[in-house]
Design an enzyme around this catalytic site. Structure first.
Site, short mmCIF file in Angstrom:
data_model
loop_
_atom_site.label_atom_id
_atom_site.label_comp_id
_atom_site.label_asym_id
_atom_site.label_seq_id
_atom_site.Cartn_x
_atom_site.Cartn_y
_atom_site.Cartn_z
N ARG A 160 -21.78 -7.32 -23.97
CA ARG A 160 -21.20 -6.50 -22.91
C ARG A 160 -19.76 -6.14 -23.29
O ARG A 160 -18.88 -7.01 -23.39
CB ARG A 160 -21.23 -7.25 -21.59
CG ARG A 160 -20.41 -6.64 -20.46
CD ARG A 160 -20.99 -5.33 -19.97
NE ARG A 160 -20.32 -4.91 -18.74
CZ ARG A 160 -20.26 -3.66 -18.32
NH1 ARG A 160 -20.84 -2.71 -19.02
NH2 ARG A 160 -19.65 -3.35 -17.19
N ASN A 203 -10.61 -10.98 -18.39
CA ASN A 203 -11.95 -10.49 -18.08
C ASN A 203 -12.95 -10.90 -19.15
O ASN A 203 -14.08 -10.43 -19.17
CB ASN A 203 -11.95 -8.96 -17.93
CG ASN A 203 -13.26 -8.44 -17.39
OD1 ASN A 203 -13.94 -9.10 -16.61
ND2 ASN A 203 -13.64 -7.24 -17.79
N HIS A 244 -27.90 -11.54 -15.59
CA HIS A 244 -27.54 -11.51 -17.00
C HIS A 244 -28.61 -12.14 -17.89
O HIS A 244 -28.45 -12.18 -19.11
CB HIS A 244 -26.20 -12.21 -17.22
CG HIS A 244 -25.05 -11.49 -16.59
ND1 HIS A 244 -24.57 -11.82 -15.35
CD2 HIS A 244 -24.32 -10.43 -17.01
CE1 HIS A 244 -23.57 -11.01 -15.04
NE2 HIS A 244 -23.41 -10.16 -16.02
N LYS A 302 -14.96 -16.91 -16.05
CA LYS A 302 -13.87 -16.21 -16.71
C LYS A 302 -13.00 -17.16 -17.54
O LYS A 302 -12.73 -18.30 -17.15
CB LYS A 302 -12.99 -15.51 -15.67
CG LYS A 302 -13.69 -14.44 -14.85
CD LYS A 302 -14.04 -13.22 -15.65
CE LYS A 302 -14.72 -12.15 -14.81
NZ LYS A 302 -13.80 -11.51 -13.86
N ARG A 339 -18.20 -0.96 -32.07
CA ARG A 339 -19.09 -1.89 -31.37
C ARG A 339 -20.32 -2.23 -32.22
O ARG A 339 -21.42 -2.41 -31.72
CB ARG A 339 -19.52 -1.33 -30.01
CG ARG A 339 -18.40 -1.20 -29.01
CD ARG A 339 -18.92 -0.61 -27.70
NE ARG A 339 -19.30 0.79 -27.87
CZ ARG A 339 -20.06 1.48 -27.04
NH1 ARG A 339 -20.53 0.89 -25.95
NH2 ARG A 339 -20.36 2.74 -27.26
N SER A 344 -25.58 -1.31 -8.89
CA SER A 344 -26.12 -0.54 -10.01
C SER A 344 -27.58 -0.88 -10.26
O SER A 344 -28.03 -1.99 -10.00
CB SER A 344 -25.30 -0.80 -11.27
OG SER A 344 -25.33 -2.17 -11.63
#
Length: 796
Positions: A516, A117, A695, A112, A16, A434
């Protein structure tokens, strides 16, 4: 050798690297030059992997700093005028502002990419949109690859697909009127590639796998006729489903080759062979680009050997789609069970599978006997493994009845009892689940995994974070609280780690959007819940407050969609297994005194097949899976669900059929546009349209959120509205989170007063003011509603 290629490669890096470089740049810790060097290093590494695997060409132009559609928008120069950016002089900071918003402008809309995803940034187009050219980054990447001495095949999203996936905020505007200008821009791009000596260019047109209106089908004729004399050969690529009904027409286009997905839609092969021009290339997508299971190489050879005999060097072998959707390499998986590891192939291993196939076609199977034997052994191991099938799960699944997917009472009866039990004000405020995953939380989780701290210290630290989240919510004045999910690494992985039938990688990361990344679990066998997963945490969180505490779960369809799913049984059957596991958890949460339970299903729309003929079958089993997971509770227990970043208007009847008491949806980026569909449909249950975009680092004002709420009240009766953000807040920091939520609560309170004044009386949802919520520690108030299917399953 038979020619092999890929349509694209993962861009984030095996560790990553791109993610961490992006986020350091956003924090102001590194320069644009440093970020660009990270990108260049990754591109060079990935091109070399392709070259070492013997690919005839390497894919270039598939790299993006945030998203491939946004990259094309900046290449074309079609930036939204509202940002005021010069497309030709765009900086990376401005590019990221398009995707993430800034102090002056909200971000461009995100949704999307077909049924994946992966999220793309939706182009904003109108009659004044310009396509005069913008950034040169695409060409810079091509030049980098050429400088490495590599055979380069650039990849571009096609002009019709680009327009189809765009949108306009101008009512009634026909985006197809922009086609001539867009095609002229493509002509300039192809001309520059021709000048660089490029022979082949891949043009992705996955929109051909949709049910396109006639005018859009006609657009392909106009677009590609205009590109016919560009000087380069065009490979028109389709993927994710069949394009066989368009084959006869598409085959007449002045292009030089066609890529088709023979993993998702093997049935289309004969239709394409029947119309393939005598000189055209057929790129056969025979390696699964969207899943991580090792290929049955002998079965693939049985398909491609006759094709090779017929087409010769006009047959190219490829993955079904871009490898963007799978992790980079198995090399980093040092802890994975050896047997299970042998069943898998990530992007790098798929390159080797292509090389093996090509070698076998040209030199015979004996030349790759060891590779074929290894693939055979892995397949035999998987088919015979005792860890795959569990007879108890199969027996329980066979005993499921239709009644188990029905609530005891209809919504209009349930909501009266829920309002009386919960005592919430009008326009109740809540969040999606969250709260910020701070460095302290991540360090605690990492320390526990390394064994640096014990289970007791880990529990104490996590409970401290939960209490912090609860106290902050109480101070902000939220009405329905959440525990903040400090203990959860990911909304799917967290649950998968506690379910049997799942396996987990260390570095199996794939990009979802921007920086992400997600690490999808692997469903390799029958799924069941051996013990409760969230009950102790929910009970502890509820003990801290008198306000209702939501139990937070991920729904069966999302657990399915956001995992790498076994391919040896129907997906519907796996979904039902997941539904039973979630059902057990829902019933146990109710028994613990939790009266609001959210079962997130953001992936419901994502799983919809691309062709409408296949929708009904999918929606039937997907909706039933949700209902099976949610219907074991009593009327007073309120079931929520959450959906985001997809176009839901075309499946509203199915969403209504889920019969959730409350649905929360993402609507802020589209300025409540998505909500209008729910209003026109007359969605029957309660709904919480998101009033700010989580976001984006922007903190929207009270007035901005009030305007969105006022618009929502024009569409949905206010007594059925909730107030919440678009999505979870794990990626945000506490300062911006608290500021945004404070504004959200203020907006809700202001609108309550306005509506009460308009009504001329005190507007209430319940007959009494807010009261405490019982801190039940095990009493099952509605145990009879659950029935025997929800009890005695700990052994499963």
């Amino acid at each position: 050798m038979a020619q092999t290629h890929v349509l694209g490669f993962p861009r984030i890096g095996a560790r990553r690297e791109l993610k961490f470089a992006q986020e350091a740049f956003w924090r102001g810790e590194t320069s644009e030059a440093a970020l660009r060097e990270t990108g260049a290093t990754l591109r060079r590494r990935h091109w070399q992997l392709q070259a070492d695997a013997g690919l005839a060409t390497v894919a270039a132009g598939d790299f993006a700093w945030y998203d491939q559609m946004l990259g094309l928008t900046t290449l074309l120069g079609a930036l939204p005028a509202r940002f005021g950016f010069d497309a030709a002089a765009l900086t990376l900071a401005q590019y990221f502002a398009l995707a993430r918003g800034n102090a002056e402008q909200p971000a461009m809309e995100m949704t999307k990419w077909f049924d994946t995803n992966y999220h793309y940034i939706v182009p904003e187009l109108d009659a004044d949109s310009r396509f005069d050219g913008g950034t040169t980054w695409f060409f810079d990447d091509i030049d980098e690859a050429l400088a490495q001495g590599l055979p380069v095949r650039p990849a571009l999203i096609g002009p019709v697909t680009y327009l189809w996936l765009s949108k306009s905020h101008v009512a009634g505007f026909d985006r197809l009127t922009l086609l001539p200008k867009v095609v002229e821009a493509y002509r300039r791009i192809l001309s520059q590639l021709h000048a660089r000596g490029i022979e082949w260019v891949q043009i992705d047109e996955p929109a051909l796998c949709l049910d396109l209106p006639p005018a859009w089908r006609d657009a392909y004729d106009h677009a590609y006729a205009a590109l016919a004399d560009s000087g380069v050969k065009l490979l028109l690529a389709t993927y994710f489903d069949t394009a066989e009904d368009h084959a006869a027409r598409v085959a007449t286009l002045p292009v030089h080759g066609f890529h088709i997905d023979l993993v998702r839609a093997p049935q289309q092969l004969q239709a394409w062979l029947a119309v393939l021009p005598a000189t055209a290339v057929l790129s056969a997508g025979v390696i699964d680009g969207r899943n991580i299971w090792r290929a049955d190489l002998r079965k693939v050879l049985a398909t491609v050997a006759p094709l090779h005999a017929k087409l010769g060097d006009r047959l190219w072998l490829a993955p079904s789609c871009s490898l963007l959707h799978v992790p980079v390499s198995l090399d980093a998986e040092t802890r994975l069970d050896p047997e299970l590891r042998s069943w898998l192939a990530f992007a790098t291993e798929k390159l080797d599978e292509l090389h093996t196939l090509a070698t076998a076609l040209v030199h015979g199977e004996a030349a790759v006997a060891d590779k074929l034997a290894a693939a055979d052994a892995a397949l035999a191991s998987r088919r015979s493994s005792r860890r795959v099938v569990n007879q108890q799960v199969q027996k329980r699944l066979a005993a499921v009845t239709a009644d188990m997917a029905e609530r005891a009472s209809p919504f209009d009866h349930r909501i009266v009892r829920q309002r009386d039990a919960l005592k919430l004000p009008p326009l109740p405020t809540t969040t999606i689940g969250s709260f910020p995953q701070t460095p302290a939380i991540r360090q605690t989780r990492a320390a526990y995994k390394r064994g640096d701290i014990g289970a007791l210290e880990y529990l104490e630290r996590i409970r401290g974070e939960i209490e912090l989240a609860v106290r902050k919510q109480e101070a902000l004045g939220l009405d329905v609280l959440v525990h903040g999910e400090a203990e959860r690494n990911d909304m799917v992985e967290y649950f998968g780690e506690q379910l049997c039938g799942y396996a987990f990688t260390e570095n199996g990361w794939v990009q979802s959007y921007g920086s992400r990344c997600v690490k999808p679990p692997v469903i390799f066998g029958d799924v069941y819940r051996p013990e409760p997963m969230t009950v102790d945490t929910a009970r502890f969180a509820q003990s801290l407050t008198d306000k209702p505490m939501k139990g937070m779960l991920t729904g069966p369809v999302t657990m399915l969609q956001w995992s790498f799913v076994r391919d040896d049984q129907p997906r519907a059957q796996t979904a039902r297994q997941l539904a039973l596991a979630i059902r057990d958890e829902v019933c146990d949460l109710e028994a613990a005194g939790i009266r609001v339970i959210q079962i997130d299903e953001p992936a419901l729309r994502e799983g919809l097949p691309l062709r409408q003929a296949d929708w009904a079958a999918y929606l039937e089993w997907a909706v039933q899976a949700f209902r099976l997971s949610a219907s074991g509770v009593g009327d007073e227990t309120q079931i929520h669900t959450h959906m985001c970043y997809a176009e839901f208007n075309d499946i509203l009847p199915a969403i209504a059929a889920m019969d959730a008491d409350v649905i929360t949806i993402e609507t802020s980026r589209s300025a409540m546009e998505l909500l209008e569909g729910f209003g026109a449909f007359d969605y029957p249950n309660e709904i919480g349209p998101g009033v700010y975009d989580i976001h984006s680092p922007r903190v929207p004002t009270v007035s901005a959120m009030t305007r969105l709420l006022e618009r929502a009240c024009e569409v949905i009766p206010p007594e059925r509205l909730w107030v919440n953000p678009d999505c979870g807040l794990k990626t945000r920091g506490w300062p911006e989170t608290e500021a945004a939520l404070a504004n959200m609560v203020s907006a809700a309170r202001a609108l309550r007063q306005t509506l009460a004044g308009q009504a001329g009386t005190q507007w209430k949802r319940a007959s009494r003011p807010a009261a405490g919520v019982a801190h039940a520690a095990g009493s099952h108030v509605h145990g009879a509603a659950c029935g025997p299917s929800c009890t005695g399953q700990a052994a499963l």
